[in-house]
Scaffold this motif. Sequence first.
Motif, PDB file in Angstrom:
ATOM      1  N   LEU A 353       0.735  -1.548  -0.198  1.00 29.10           N
ATOM      2  CA  LEU A 353       0.350   0.080   0.025  1.00 29.10           C
ATOM      3  C   LEU A 353       1.582   1.471  -0.123  1.00 29.10           C
ATOM      4  O   LEU A 353       0.780   2.234   0.697  1.00 29.10           O
ATOM      5  CB  LEU A 353      -0.764  -0.285   1.171  1.00 29.10           C
ATOM      6  CG  LEU A 353      -1.916  -1.114   1.301  1.00 29.10           C
ATOM      7  CD1 LEU A 353      -2.649  -1.523   2.310  1.00 29.10           C
ATOM      8  CD2 LEU A 353      -2.580  -1.104  -0.007  1.00 29.10           C
ATOM      9  N   GLY A 354       2.105   1.371  -0.983  1.00 36.40           N
ATOM     10  CA  GLY A 354       3.335   2.536  -0.703  1.00 36.40           C
ATOM     11  C   GLY A 354       4.036   2.894   0.209  1.00 36.40           C
ATOM     12  O   GLY A 354       4.026   3.569   0.570  1.00 36.40           O
ATOM     13  N   ASN A 355       4.038   1.970   1.403  1.00 44.57           N
ATOM     14  CA  ASN A 355       4.567   1.844   2.404  1.00 44.57           C
ATOM     15  C   ASN A 355       6.002   1.151   1.635  1.00 44.57           C
ATOM     16  O   ASN A 355       6.233   0.471   1.261  1.00 44.57           O
ATOM     17  CB  ASN A 355       3.869   0.963   3.398  1.00 44.57           C
ATOM     18  CG  ASN A 355       2.626   1.842   4.848  1.00 44.57           C
ATOM     19  OD1 ASN A 355       2.810   2.997   3.873  1.00 44.57           O
ATOM     20  ND2 ASN A 355       2.381   1.045   5.179  1.00 44.57           N
ATOM     21  N   LEU A 356       7.465   1.523   2.945  1.00 42.27           N
ATOM     22  CA  LEU A 356       8.691   1.363   2.588  1.00 42.27           C
ATOM     23  C   LEU A 356       8.128   0.040   2.913  1.00 42.27           C
ATOM     24  O   LEU A 356       7.974  -0.541   3.773  1.00 42.27           O
ATOM     25  CB  LEU A 356       9.650   2.422   3.513  1.00 42.27           C
ATOM     26  CG  LEU A 356       9.623   3.616   2.820  1.00 42.27           C
ATOM     27  CD1 LEU A 356      11.000   4.289   4.206  1.00 42.27           C
ATOM     28  CD2 LEU A 356      10.338   4.188   1.688  1.00 42.27           C
ATOM     29  N   VAL A 357       9.232  -0.739   2.196  1.00 44.59           N
ATOM     30  CA  VAL A 357       9.728  -2.001   1.651  1.00 44.59           C
ATOM     31  C   VAL A 357      11.438  -2.558   1.604  1.00 44.59           C
ATOM     32  O   VAL A 357      12.386  -1.356   0.784  1.00 44.59           O
ATOM     33  CB  VAL A 357       8.929  -2.726   0.605  1.00 44.59           C
ATOM     34  CG1 VAL A 357       9.401  -4.328   1.208  1.00 44.59           C
ATOM     35  CG2 VAL A 357       7.790  -2.557   1.101  1.00 44.59           C
ATOM     36  N   LEU A 358      11.508  -2.939   3.014  1.00 47.46           N
ATOM     37  CA  LEU A 358      13.109  -3.025   1.888  1.00 47.46           C
ATOM     38  C   LEU A 358      13.364  -4.833   2.227  1.00 47.46           C
ATOM     39  O   LEU A 358      13.511  -5.460   2.593  1.00 47.46           O
ATOM     40  CB  LEU A 358      13.692  -2.700   4.089  1.00 47.46           C
ATOM     41  CG  LEU A 358      15.307  -3.046   4.181  1.00 47.46           C
ATOM     42  CD1 LEU A 358      16.249  -1.882   3.419  1.00 47.46           C
ATOM     43  CD2 LEU A 358      15.694  -2.412   6.040  1.00 47.46           C
ATOM     44  N   SER A 359      14.490  -5.090   1.502  1.00 53.32           N
ATOM     45  CA  SER A 359      15.139  -6.057   1.360  1.00 53.32           C
ATOM     46  C   SER A 359      16.359  -6.446   1.539  1.00 53.32           C
ATOM     47  O   SER A 359      17.090  -5.265   1.142  1.00 53.32           O
ATOM     48  CB  SER A 359      14.437  -6.729  -0.293  1.00 53.32           C
ATOM     49  OG  SER A 359      13.849  -6.798   0.375  1.00 53.32           O
ATOM     50  N   LYS A 360      16.888  -7.275   2.050  1.00 51.17           N
ATOM     51  CA  LYS A 360      18.688  -7.433   1.860  1.00 51.17           C
ATOM     52  C   LYS A 360      19.460  -8.124   0.103  1.00 51.17           C
ATOM     53  O   LYS A 360      18.656  -9.394  -0.284  1.00 51.17           O
ATOM     54  CB  LYS A 360      18.969  -8.350   2.893  1.00 51.17           C
ATOM     55  CG  LYS A 360      20.283  -8.801   3.105  1.00 51.17           C
ATOM     56  CD  LYS A 360      21.083  -7.787   3.576  1.00 51.17           C
ATOM     57  CE  LYS A 360      22.636  -7.686   3.685  1.00 51.17           C
ATOM     58  NZ  LYS A 360      23.220  -8.217   2.850  1.00 51.17           N
ATOM     59  N   VAL A 361      20.223  -7.715  -0.123  1.00 56.69           N
ATOM     60  CA  VAL A 361      20.768  -8.178  -1.378  1.00 56.69           C
ATOM     61  C   VAL A 361      22.137  -8.679  -1.237  1.00 56.69           C
ATOM     62  O   VAL A 361      22.963  -8.373  -0.892  1.00 56.69           O
ATOM     63  CB  VAL A 361      20.725  -6.992  -2.335  1.00 56.69           C
ATOM     64  CG1 VAL A 361      21.550  -7.378  -3.736  1.00 56.69           C
ATOM     65  CG2 VAL A 361      19.323  -5.959  -2.955  1.00 56.69           C
TER      66      VAL A 361
END
Length: 468
Positions: A353-361
């Motif tokens: 819903l447009g909130n920040l998403v954080l992923s490890k690369v």
Amino acid sequence: MKLSAIVPLWALLSLTQQAPPREKCSCELSLEEKPFPHDKLQTVEGNATECKTHVTPEKALELESLLLGLEKRLTQLHSDVSILENEDDGELYGVLSLFVIENEMVAIRHLMDKLNRTTLEYQVLTADTIQQLEDLKFEMTKLEKFDTMKVVMGRRVNRHLESALETCMSGVNSTVAPTQELYGTCERGPLRNITGPVINTQGEFSGSYAYGAWGRDPKPEAGKERWYWMVPLTSSQYGHYVRFYSSLNALIIGVSNPGNIQISPSNPTTNTIQGPNNVLYGGALYYNCYNQDAVCRFNLTTKTVTNVKLPKGTRYNSKSNFCHLETCFLLTDLDLITDESGVWVVYTTTQALGNLVLSKVEETEPPSLGKTWTTSVYKRSVSNTFMACGVLYATRYINTNMEEVFYSFDTTTGMENFKVGIFINKVSPNIYSLNYSPVDQMLYVYSDAKMVSYKALFGYSDLYSSQE
């Protein structure tokens, strides 16, 4: 019956009826207790509130930040002097090194002046506060005399008993408690302050590239520990090469060695860099692949590009940029950032819903996505992000001169904090890229054709543990 006996009885009856009535019984009630001085209690409460407003945690944090900043600046000055001793060629490099050292000394002088002023203010504040506390203690001692039922004394005894009971219970169930609650993945603690700018230069291009990114490799290859990199972008915010400098002095005066390393022959094409939020890590450049919801990795040694697709529903091609009230920054849907553990990517999805998403690369071949977190901060309310010690920090635009680090997300605990309250003094209104380098604990900013750096200061404090 004789008449002589009747007469005395009649006389007695007459005397009884004519006797005067007795006086009414009354008693006096005397209160030994004095009336409670409610007005004096209100005065004491007012004085206590006033004292609390003068002594705040923010004032203590200001002094701690100044001391920590002075310590870091002195360390940096020693490092700059050592570089000058090793590199001085008596010509341009020596002059630039002296210029950097002179700027450091001016900054240290300003910091010491501010520290002296703040210390003097604290001495006055401490003296006033001690006197106020003594006055409050004296007044409260007098008010306790009205506690004839010994209620206050009883509560005080109960508190002592509860404390003794807790001590006893903790002794029975003894466990070694950590000295400080874990914050992030590093021992240095949370971000405390940002000082600077330390470096402010346009480099060799002198304003020709309004958009771009620069910094240092947190995991440099052997022999490249002191190298700096830069990615200049066209006006449409595309790029197809990364440029290197052998030292900070070389970057400032514009002597690029080994020069440009080309990723693709032109802009825009399949492997073109899209947007300003790209980083260098472990001898590879990570960036938003052109016209894709994917992260590209360009290997500087093999000159090959590999990529990893982001989750389905990821917003890209300026559909969910970093923004503030006046404008949005084009092609900032994906933000590549680094910290002590590697590379991360910040984005958003329709599912979030447009909130920040954080992923490890992850550094696999090709790269892959590791663990992912969804935050509760709306991406368009953020102007930029960076990582430090496993903690995501988000900034917002205050005005043309100031940016605020207002939010943090700890990937270790999942805790969010919307009241970080750390400010960045800007040299230009727009910050297009912002990245943290654990090599020197610096923030590298690209702001309206200027390359700017700031010192990030970390440390534990009771203030932060109470806010989290």
